[in-house]
Design an enzyme around this catalytic site. Structure first.
Site, mmCIF file in Angstrom:
data_model
loop_
_atom_site.group_PDB
_atom_site.id
_atom_site.type_symbol
_atom_site.label_atom_id
_atom_site.label_comp_id
_atom_site.label_asym_id
_atom_site.label_seq_id
_atom_site.Cartn_x
_atom_site.Cartn_y
_atom_site.Cartn_z
ATOM 1 N N LYS A 14 7.396 10.286 8.443
ATOM 2 C CA LYS A 14 6.284 10.844 9.228
ATOM 3 C C LYS A 14 5.734 9.828 10.232
ATOM 4 O O LYS A 14 5.551 10.143 11.398
ATOM 5 C CB LYS A 14 5.101 11.244 8.320
ATOM 6 C CG LYS A 14 5.359 12.391 7.399
ATOM 7 C CD LYS A 14 4.083 12.795 6.704
ATOM 8 C CE LYS A 14 3.444 11.698 5.875
ATOM 9 N NZ LYS A 14 3.900 11.544 4.519
ATOM 10 N N ARG A 89 -3.769 17.635 3.232
ATOM 11 C CA ARG A 89 -2.881 17.508 2.082
ATOM 12 C C ARG A 89 -3.128 18.595 1.031
ATOM 13 O O ARG A 89 -2.426 18.642 0.039
ATOM 14 C CB ARG A 89 -3.108 16.150 1.405
ATOM 15 C CG ARG A 89 -2.444 14.978 2.124
ATOM 16 C CD ARG A 89 -1.325 14.467 1.350
ATOM 17 N NE ARG A 89 -1.067 13.138 0.952
ATOM 18 C CZ ARG A 89 -0.824 12.051 1.654
ATOM 19 N NH1 ARG A 89 -1.019 12.011 2.917
ATOM 20 N NH2 ARG A 89 -0.415 10.961 1.085
ATOM 21 N N ARG A 123 11.289 0.456 0.338
ATOM 22 C CA ARG A 123 10.353 0.057 1.401
ATOM 23 C C ARG A 123 9.692 -1.277 1.083
ATOM 24 O O ARG A 123 9.366 -1.555 -0.066
ATOM 25 C CB ARG A 123 9.217 1.090 1.544
ATOM 26 C CG ARG A 123 9.685 2.415 1.995
ATOM 27 C CD ARG A 123 8.567 3.230 2.568
ATOM 28 N NE ARG A 123 7.552 3.669 1.632
ATOM 29 C CZ ARG A 123 6.820 4.779 1.823
ATOM 30 N NH1 ARG A 123 7.019 5.526 2.891
ATOM 31 N NH2 ARG A 123 5.896 5.117 0.966
ATOM 32 N N ARG A 156 4.747 -1.684 -1.193
ATOM 33 C CA ARG A 156 3.407 -1.111 -1.156
ATOM 34 C C ARG A 156 2.960 -0.886 -2.594
ATOM 35 O O ARG A 156 3.774 -0.569 -3.451
ATOM 36 C CB ARG A 156 3.467 0.249 -0.442
ATOM 37 C CG ARG A 156 2.867 0.233 0.912
ATOM 38 C CD ARG A 156 3.150 1.512 1.653
ATOM 39 N NE ARG A 156 2.628 2.711 0.991
ATOM 40 C CZ ARG A 156 2.623 3.909 1.556
ATOM 41 N NH1 ARG A 156 3.121 4.079 2.767
ATOM 42 N NH2 ARG A 156 2.144 4.960 0.929
ATOM 43 N N ARG A 167 2.991 11.360 -6.764
ATOM 44 C CA ARG A 167 2.866 11.813 -5.374
ATOM 45 C C ARG A 167 3.791 12.988 -5.090
ATOM 46 O O ARG A 167 3.407 13.936 -4.409
ATOM 47 C CB ARG A 167 3.155 10.652 -4.412
ATOM 48 C CG ARG A 167 2.142 9.548 -4.552
ATOM 49 C CD ARG A 167 1.976 8.643 -3.355
ATOM 50 N NE ARG A 167 3.170 8.296 -2.630
ATOM 51 C CZ ARG A 167 3.744 7.083 -2.643
ATOM 52 N NH1 ARG A 167 3.258 6.124 -3.401
ATOM 53 N NH2 ARG A 167 4.784 6.833 -1.920
#
Ligand code: AMP
Length: 256
Positions: A14, A89, A123, A156, A167
């Site tokens: 995104k 969301r 990531r 992260r 999530r």
């Protein structure tokens, strides 16, 4: 003036796609997650309120989120429009948003959970400048160290198996109904988020009826010339003045 929402599960790219779309259309990229991360990094009161929730991969309360979005959009630095990522969301946030702002389109980046897991767990974020990395496609020159500022690369805080599971569950339960609300208004374009980021970007533009993104034109010596926009500026990111976040795609890249 163009106003877009970009939606997709974490790691679907995104932020990367929003940045690429925003660059030449002069759209301000607003990432709610990045605003929160900045506040956590800077130890603000808001940061203290959201830190634990974020680390657990859970959603921050609607009142808090809506206040942040309202305040950010009230800055009115988006003369040519904005692209908002990470919001809305859930159904309540979608209703709030539709009551307050008219939008031109919703970009839905579609990606299977298995691919999300693979990408998200690879990531890394530079603890110094906020540059994003994805170790699947390109590693930094020195392992664990940022190519730009030499800072330490860390995952992260919410990119763990446990937080990701939360999530993904939340996304499917709460965010899919948001897509349904937008679909009823015929705002949604769905794009397969798995291919290379340039291909995804061109697909987004084609579906939104926008001109294609200018690609670098090779010069006579075969080197890319400067007439196109690079996929990544190579700079620590900004998304409307926020630090970098995860694009979920290849290489070091500016935020989102
Ligand atoms: P993101 O960078 O979009 O993955 O967001 C990181 C975290 O910020 C999320 O896991 C949530 O804890 C919080 N967050 C971001 N956007 C929202 C939102 N619209 N509603 C609730 N929480 C959010």
């Amino acid at each position: 003036m163009r106003k877009y929402v970009i939606m997709g599960v974490q790691g679907s790219g995104k932020g990367t796609q929003a940045t690429m779309l925003g660059e030449d259309l002069d759209l301000v990229h607003i990432s709610v997650g990045e605003i929160f991360r900045l506040n956590v990094q800077q130890h603000t009161k808001l940061g203290a309120q959201v830190r634990r929730t974020m680390a657990a991969g859970e959603l921050v309360g609607d009142d808090l989120v809506e206040g942040v979005v309202k305040a950010r959009l009230a800055e009115h630095d988006w003369n040519f429009g904005f692209i908002i990522d990470g919001f809305p969301r859930n159904e309540r946030q979608a209703e709030f948003f539709l009551e307050s702002y008219d939008i031109d389109g919703v970009i839905h980046l579609d990606m299977p959970d298995s691919e999300v897991r693979r990408r998200v767990l690879a990531r890394r974020l530079c603890s110094g400048c906020g540059m994003d990395y994805n170790l699947l496609a390109s590693s930094p020159a020195v392992a664990g160290q940022c190519d730009v500022c030499g800072g330490e690369l860390i995952p992260r805080e919410d990119d763990t198996e446990e937080a990701l599971a939360v999530r993904l569950r939340d996304y499917h339960q709460k965010t899919n109904p948001v897509l349904d609300i937008f679909r009823r208004k015929e705002y949604v374009v769905t794009v397969d988020a798995r291919p290379d980021r340039e291909i995804v970007q061109q697909a987004i533009r084609a579906k939104l009826g926008l001109p294609p993104r200018a690609l670098p034109v090779p010069s006579q010596d075969g080197q890319p010339a400067s007439s196109g926009q690079p996929a990544s500026s190579g700079q620590p990111a900004s998304s409307g003045g926020q630090p970098a976040s995860s694009g979920g795609q290849a290489g070091p890249q500016p935020g989102g």
